[in-house]
Write a protein that holds these residues in place. Structure first.
Motif, PDB file in Angstrom:
ATOM      1  N   VAL A  15      40.702  40.115  28.762  1.00 58.25           N
ATOM      2  CA  VAL A  15      41.678  41.030  29.370  1.00 58.25           C
ATOM      3  C   VAL A  15      42.129  40.520  30.741  1.00 58.25           C
ATOM      4  CG1 VAL A  15      40.829  43.034  28.122  1.00 58.25           C
ATOM      5  CG2 VAL A  15      39.867  42.525  30.346  1.00 58.25           C
ATOM      6  N   ILE A  16      41.227  39.868  31.473  1.00 59.79           N
ATOM      7  CA  ILE A  16      41.615  39.341  32.790  1.00 59.79           C
ATOM      8  C   ILE A  16      42.624  38.212  32.627  1.00 59.79           C
ATOM      9  CG2 ILE A  16      40.823  38.152  34.872  1.00 59.79           C
ATOM     10  CD1 ILE A  16      38.129  39.556  34.540  1.00 59.79           C
ATOM     11  N   THR A  17      42.308  37.230  31.784  1.00 63.03           N
ATOM     12  CA  THR A  17      43.195  36.077  31.619  1.00 63.03           C
ATOM     13  C   THR A  17      44.520  36.471  30.972  1.00 63.03           C
ATOM     14  OG1 THR A  17      42.036  35.553  29.542  1.00 63.03           O
ATOM     15  CG2 THR A  17      41.339  34.384  31.536  1.00 63.03           C
ATOM     16  N   ASP A  18      44.481  37.455  30.066  1.00 64.22           N
ATOM     17  CA  ASP A  18      45.722  37.910  29.435  1.00 64.22           C
ATOM     18  C   ASP A  18      46.641  38.564  30.456  1.00 64.22           C
ATOM     19  OD1 ASP A  18      47.334  38.508  26.984  1.00 64.22           O
ATOM     20  OD2 ASP A  18      46.944  40.565  27.615  1.00 64.22           O
ATOM     21  N   THR A  19      46.078  39.406  31.326  1.00 65.88           N
ATOM     22  CA  THR A  19      46.885  40.089  32.343  1.00 65.88           C
ATOM     23  C   THR A  19      47.411  39.106  33.385  1.00 65.88           C
ATOM     24  OG1 THR A  19      45.539  42.080  32.061  1.00 65.88           O
ATOM     25  CG2 THR A  19      46.901  41.964  34.035  1.00 65.88           C
ATOM     26  N   LEU A  20      46.604  38.138  33.769  1.00 68.78           N
ATOM     27  CA  LEU A  20      47.008  37.171  34.795  1.00 68.78           C
ATOM     28  C   LEU A  20      47.762  35.980  34.211  1.00 68.78           C
ATOM     29  CD1 LEU A  20      43.805  37.064  37.053  1.00 68.78           C
ATOM     30  CD2 LEU A  20      45.788  38.569  37.220  1.00 68.78           C
ATOM     31  N   ASP A  21      47.938  35.955  32.872  1.00 65.38           N
ATOM     32  CA  ASP A  21      48.663  34.879  32.179  1.00 65.38           C
ATOM     33  C   ASP A  21      48.014  33.525  32.439  1.00 65.38           C
ATOM     34  OD1 ASP A  21      50.589  33.898  30.476  1.00 65.38           O
ATOM     35  OD2 ASP A  21      52.058  33.569  32.070  1.00 65.38           O
ATOM     36  N   ILE A  22      46.708  33.463  32.201  1.00 64.17           N
ATOM     37  CA  ILE A  22      45.925  32.231  32.352  1.00 64.17           C
ATOM     38  C   ILE A  22      45.276  31.911  31.016  1.00 64.17           C
ATOM     39  CG2 ILE A  22      43.858  31.237  33.447  1.00 64.17           C
ATOM     40  CD1 ILE A  22      44.560  32.834  35.943  1.00 64.17           C
ATOM     41  N   ASP A  23      45.246  30.633  30.644  1.00 64.18           N
ATOM     42  CA  ASP A  23      44.616  30.225  29.392  1.00 64.18           C
ATOM     43  C   ASP A  23      43.115  30.477  29.493  1.00 64.18           C
ATOM     44  OD1 ASP A  23      43.617  29.025  27.123  1.00 64.18           O
ATOM     45  OD2 ASP A  23      44.801  27.188  27.329  1.00 64.18           O
ATOM     46  N   PRO A  24      42.539  31.335  28.619  1.00 65.62           N
ATOM     47  CA  PRO A  24      41.108  31.650  28.725  1.00 65.62           C
ATOM     48  C   PRO A  24      40.206  30.430  28.543  1.00 65.62           C
ATOM     49  CG  PRO A  24      42.018  32.503  26.667  1.00 65.62           C
ATOM     50  CD  PRO A  24      43.171  32.065  27.501  1.00 65.62           C
ATOM     51  N   THR A  74      41.028  34.229  41.408  1.00 70.25           N
ATOM     52  CA  THR A  74      41.143  35.671  41.183  1.00 70.25           C
ATOM     53  C   THR A  74      40.359  36.094  39.943  1.00 70.25           C
ATOM     54  OG1 THR A  74      43.339  35.696  42.193  1.00 70.25           O
ATOM     55  CG2 THR A  74      42.767  37.570  40.814  1.00 70.25           C
ATOM     56  N   VAL A  75      40.404  35.278  38.888  1.00 71.67           N
ATOM     57  CA  VAL A  75      39.655  35.586  37.663  1.00 71.67           C
ATOM     58  C   VAL A  75      38.182  35.793  37.977  1.00 71.67           C
ATOM     59  CG1 VAL A  75      38.878  34.705  35.423  1.00 71.67           C
ATOM     60  CG2 VAL A  75      41.254  34.384  36.132  1.00 71.67           C
TER      61      VAL A  75
END
Length: 460
Positions: free
Chosen positions: A217-226, A406-407
């Motif tokens: 959920v963090i990477t999806d919201t921040l648009d970062i590849d998990p 931030t992640v």
């Protein structure tokens, strides 16, 4: 008297006459000047009222904690009643609509029950049958043969590993609980200490390792590849495992008695645990609808219960099986009440202005902006207990600061102050005191959060 009043030093009557004079003797700008003076005088009052309103959620939160301590520690009242009472008190102090307080409490209860009811019942039932069929002894003996002198590291490592495929730290704890209890008895170690180590291991991987819901959920919201988080999260999580182990480990004394086991007995003993875990793992990696259905946590654990019943039928009478099911149902019910109470309190807090007020408080402080993600996550985690909710809310607030640092700032916050609003706190506490739980559960997790924070600041 009246005339004397109006002819005082302030000459109030002349002011009123000028403002309201229909002959328009005064230009409009003068009227606006008077109004601006009045507004300027009222501004401090509005600011004071705004600050007081902002403080209500914090006052309510601390009042709820105090109430829980008085009721549970001093008066020995059941945790469910303590948590429900605290939820009502929190909502009333915050000025929530009374009807909505009831709605939030019941929906919070329902959400926890719907997610964990089958999981808790299945886990407790599997554990019960492992004990009464003595298969737990076979499992422990197999562990001895495999790990030999490394038994004290098994609880935290097994929790860490199992939490990843199951994607739920509490489910991993419930499934492994009987094994770790049996291991503690075998090596003459503290059962509670081993279970605390198990719990810490499950949270470490749940908060840090993809595909955990927290990272997703963090990477999806921040648009970062998990996948980009893994080179960072794996070393940090291993560091946390080592630190937590040396912080919590206990001396062991291996009891010389050995349980003789064969391949057949080992398969029988391990199947109620390994088959559900394998189904869950396959459901994650294989694109097949049947396997995804069987790999659902609820379905997989019910299959584990079915396997336990089939095995028990070979060794126990129908009456013994019935008694065991009643015993496991009773124990599962007590655990679920505690978890649902925490869910009710957390849901009421989540529907208040707590998160917005935390952000406002930080905006008006001298705290460095780079620490905002960590502090917001810490406050929200402490208030409502759910790590996934903390990740969702915090990532949404700080999405303008999207970066790898931030992640892990948010991940660090999800470790902080897991307390009475955290359902896991009550699951782990079950047979322990509040003081023991704070020392062996809340404190190690908080220290883990500090380590993650420091790593994020120094290396990202």
């Amino acid at each position: 008297m009246v005339e004397g009043f109006w002819k005082g030093d302030c000459d109030l009557r002349s002011v009123v006459d000028e403002v309201y004079d229909t002959s328009a003797r005064l230009p409009g700008s003068k009227v606006l000047n008077y109004l601006s003076v009045i507004w300027g005088a009222l501004q401090p009052l509005y600011q004071i009222e705004s600050k007081i309103n902002t403080m209500f959620p914090f006052i309510a939160f601390f009042a709820s904690i105090v109430l829980i301590h008085i009721l549970s520690v001093r008066m020995r009242i059941h945790p469910f009643l303590c948590l429900i009472s605290a939820a009502f008190i929190y909502g009333i102090i915050c000025g929530m609509d009374l009807h909505l307080i009831i709605v939030y409490i019941t929906s919070g209860l329902g959400s926890i029950f719907s997610v964990l009811c089958i999981v808790i019942f299945s886990g407790v039932t599997i554990a019960e049958f492992l004990k009464i069929t003595k298969n737990i002894e076979t499992i422990v003996n197999d562990i001895f043969k495999t790990f030999r002198k490394k038994q004290s590291f098994i609880p935290i490592l097994s929790g860490y590993l199992l939490s990843i495929p199951i994607m739920c730290c509490m489910t991993a704890f419930v499934v492994l609980n009987p094994v770790i209890e049996g291991l503690a008895l075998k090596v003459n170690a503290s059962k509670k200490k081993f279970l605390y180590m198990l719990a810490i291991g499950t949270v470490i991987s749940f908060n840090l390792i993809y595909p955990s819901p927290v990272i997703l959920v963090i990477t999806d919201t921040l648009d970062i590849d998990p996948l980009d988080t893994l080179p960072v999260s794996i070393p940090i999580s291993i560091l946390l495992l080592v630190i937590s182990y040396y912080f919590m480990h206990t001396k062991i004394e291996i009891i010389p008695e050995k349980v003789q086991s064969s391949l057949r007995s080992s398969i029988e003993a391990w199947s109620p645990i390994l088959i559900p875990i394998s189904l869950i793992f396959l459901g994650l990696i294989v694109e097949n609808q049947i396997l995804k259905f069987l790999g659902n946590v609820n379905v997989a654990l019910l299959i584990g219960v079915l396997i336990s019943l089939i095995i028990a039928n070979r060794h126990l009478s129908t009456d013994e099986i019935s008694v065991a099911l009643k015993r496991s149902s009773s124990k599962a019910g007590r655990i679920l009440l505690d978890l649902c109470g925490a869910g009710a309190l957390g849901n009421v807090i989540a529907h208040s202005d707590f998160s917005n007020d935390v952000l406002g408080l930080l905006d008006n402080s001298f705290v460095p902006v780079m620490l905002f993600p960590f502090l917001i996550a810490m406050f929200i985690q402490t208030a409502q207990g759910s790590r996934v909710v903390t990740a969702i809310v915090t990532a949404g607030i700080v999405k303008d600061f999207a970066c790898m640092q931030t992640v892990f700032m948010i991940c660090a916050g999800t470790f902080m102050f897991s307390y009475v609003s955290d359902p896991y706190f009550w699951l782990v506490k079950h047979d322990s005191s509040m003081r023991e739980n704070l020392k062996h559960y809340t404190l190690p997790l908080a220290l883990s959060g500090v380590v993650v924070l420091v790593c994020a600041i120094l290396f990202l």
